[in-house]
Each structure stands twice: as structure tokens, then as C-alpha cells.
Design a protein around this motif. Sequence first.
Motif, PDB file in Angstrom:
ATOM      1  N   SER A 114     -13.665 -15.698 -13.343  1.00  0.00           N
ATOM      2  CA  SER A 114     -14.004 -14.303 -13.673  1.00  0.00           C
ATOM      3  C   SER A 114     -14.798 -13.479 -14.854  1.00  0.00           C
ATOM      4  CB  SER A 114     -12.440 -13.440 -13.520  1.00  0.00           C
ATOM      5  OG  SER A 114     -11.683 -13.586 -12.344  1.00  0.00           O
ATOM      6  N   VAL A 115     -14.603 -14.299 -15.697  1.00  0.00           N
ATOM      7  CA  VAL A 115     -15.625 -14.063 -16.816  1.00  0.00           C
ATOM      8  C   VAL A 115     -17.069 -14.016 -16.526  1.00  0.00           C
ATOM      9  CG1 VAL A 115     -16.296 -15.032 -19.199  1.00  0.00           C
ATOM     10  CG2 VAL A 115     -13.884 -15.094 -18.625  1.00  0.00           C
ATOM     11  N   GLY A 116     -17.381 -14.941 -15.737  1.00  0.00           N
ATOM     12  CA  GLY A 116     -18.913 -14.981 -15.182  1.00  0.00           C
ATOM     13  C   GLY A 116     -19.198 -13.897 -13.980  1.00  0.00           C
ATOM     14  N   GLY A 117     -18.045 -13.796 -13.233  1.00  0.00           N
ATOM     15  CA  GLY A 117     -18.240 -12.865 -12.315  1.00  0.00           C
ATOM     16  C   GLY A 117     -18.357 -11.353 -12.782  1.00  0.00           C
ATOM     17  N   PHE A 118     -17.722 -11.090 -13.926  1.00  0.00           N
ATOM     18  CA  PHE A 118     -17.524  -9.550 -14.458  1.00  0.00           C
ATOM     19  C   PHE A 118     -18.610  -9.475 -15.221  1.00  0.00           C
ATOM     20  CE2 PHE A 118     -12.732  -9.664 -14.199  1.00  0.00           C
ATOM     21  CZ  PHE A 118     -12.766  -9.213 -12.897  1.00  0.00           C
ATOM     22  N   SER A 119     -19.505 -10.323 -15.278  1.00  0.00           N
ATOM     23  CA  SER A 119     -20.682 -10.051 -16.188  1.00  0.00           C
ATOM     24  C   SER A 119     -21.831  -9.585 -15.539  1.00  0.00           C
ATOM     25  CB  SER A 119     -21.476 -11.693 -16.650  1.00  0.00           C
ATOM     26  OG  SER A 119     -21.734 -12.440 -16.034  1.00  0.00           O
ATOM     27  N   THR A 120     -21.799  -9.670 -14.117  1.00  0.00           N
ATOM     28  CA  THR A 120     -22.515  -8.776 -13.121  1.00  0.00           C
ATOM     29  C   THR A 120     -22.411  -7.401 -13.404  1.00  0.00           C
ATOM     30  OG1 THR A 120     -21.222  -8.717 -11.356  1.00  0.00           O
ATOM     31  CG2 THR A 120     -22.688 -10.598 -11.416  1.00  0.00           C
ATOM     32  N   SER A 121     -21.068  -6.815 -13.682  1.00  0.00           N
ATOM     33  CA  SER A 121     -20.751  -5.438 -14.091  1.00  0.00           C
ATOM     34  C   SER A 121     -21.462  -5.021 -15.381  1.00  0.00           C
ATOM     35  CB  SER A 121     -19.453  -5.381 -14.248  1.00  0.00           C
ATOM     36  OG  SER A 121     -18.692  -5.632 -13.024  1.00  0.00           O
TER      37      SER A 121
END
Length: 275
Positions: free
Chosen positions: A13-20
Motif C-alpha cells: 500500500s505504501v507503493g500503491g498510495f504513491s500514485t496519489s
Amino acid sequence: MDSQVLLGVALSSVGGFSTSIGALFVILCQAPSLKVLGLLQGFAAGLMLSISFFDLAHNALNTLGFLRGNLWFFAGVIFFAVVANFIPEPAVAPPTSDDKSTKRVGKEGNKDIMKKRRRQVLLSGVITAIGISLHNFPEGMAVYLGSMKGLRVGLNLALAIALHNIPEGVAVALPVYFATQSKWEAFKLASLSGFAEPLGVIIVACLFPTNLNPEILEGILGSVGGVMAFLTLHEMLPLAFEYAGQKQSVKAVFCGMAFMSASLYFLRISLPEDL
């Protein structure tokens, strides 16, 4: 849910939220001009092509061999070439030559052209979101498998992916923001593309150990590379040429490819060799 799976979901989720974070850069700035949009579309096309050829297709060729890897790749190309025939192209009605209504038709023509451009750009943004989501899916798997080797490995990998995903968030949010003029829609779609990473953790935890053949997985990802390559060349690159010109767009494409290649390299060296 197993604690190991929860750890994998949290790290991915750390990596996923970086798109935000990438999306925030877009929505906090002013809407770009068409030329800037074209250059950034070219840059995004470079990101997509690099992911397609140097990551997904490359891994399929190495795992499955030259022939089978190419068959999977071109199966994806052919599949979406067929699908593209059913996607309606935005069309603009030709202007009339009535002298009395020249100004009115001119204004309506400009509105129609802008609507067409917005539809084209929105389609490009959706394509980018789908392609990056499919690319993020195996990254979530990699974070999960890395976390199984230890917290340090999983955390280092998650942070590397997070930095790698920020420009991907920009690539998704920018065309959506231009097309819809909605900051929320741009932020939402970019964020959703990042959710593919924790989703990848959940699916691999449930399916990979028992049901999913690793060779079939690599083949499917090779087909995803073919889909991404076709859609990039069919939709995104012509848009960049139209808005920014061929010469400048080609430069932007190679800048995007170089950036993503460097990102993939640093991501690769952060992985354990046996992962």
C-alpha cells in the motif's frame, strides 16, 4: 487473514498510495496548455513502452523462451487490435460554408474540436490507468514475496516502488484532469491504479501457492505488455504528435523511456536475486 499477508498488504500500500502523490502534483498546478499536455503524453507513452518492452515482455521472453514469449506478447497485441475496432473514434462534423453563419459555425466548430480533444485525452488517461494498474499488479506480488524473506527486504522494495510510482500517478492524473476539469476524478483514477498493488498481494497469497502456474502468469503478463504497447502506439503517441509536434514528442517519448528504464533498474537491484 494471515499476519504475513497483512504485512504484505501494508507494505504494498505504501507503493500503491504513491500514485496519489503523483496525482497531487497535477491537481495542485494549473491545467496545462495543449502543447505541454502533448509533451507529457509523449513522456507517459515512453513510460508505458519501457514497461511493456523492457519489463513485461522481457521477463516473458526470459522465462518462457523466445518463441513462447513472443506468442504471448503478440496475442495481447492482436486481441486489443480487434477490440480497438469496436472503440468509437471521436468525430467532428464538418463545418458548413454559409456566409451568414460563419462566426456561429466557427464558435460551434471550436467547441466541437475541444470536445473531441477532451474525449481523446480522457481515453488516453483511462488507457494509461489500466496499463499501469496491470503493471502494478506484479509489483504487489514482488513486495509480498520480498516481505516473506524479511521486513527489511519488503520495506526496501516497497520504498523503491513508491518512488517509481510517483511519475505513474502523474501520467494517469494529467490527461484525466485536462479532459474532465475535475481534480477529484483525476485524483481518484490515479489512486485506483495504485490499489492494484495490495490487490496483487491478496490474490497471490490466495492463488499463487496452489493454483497459478508461474509460467502462465509470466505469459499473461507478456500479453499485458503487448496490450500496453499497442494502446500506447495506437492512442497515446498520435495524441502527443497532434498537440506537441512530432519532433518534440519523440524526444519526450525517449525521455520517458530513459526515466522508466532507470527506475526499473534501481527497482531490480533492490530485489533479492532469488525473488
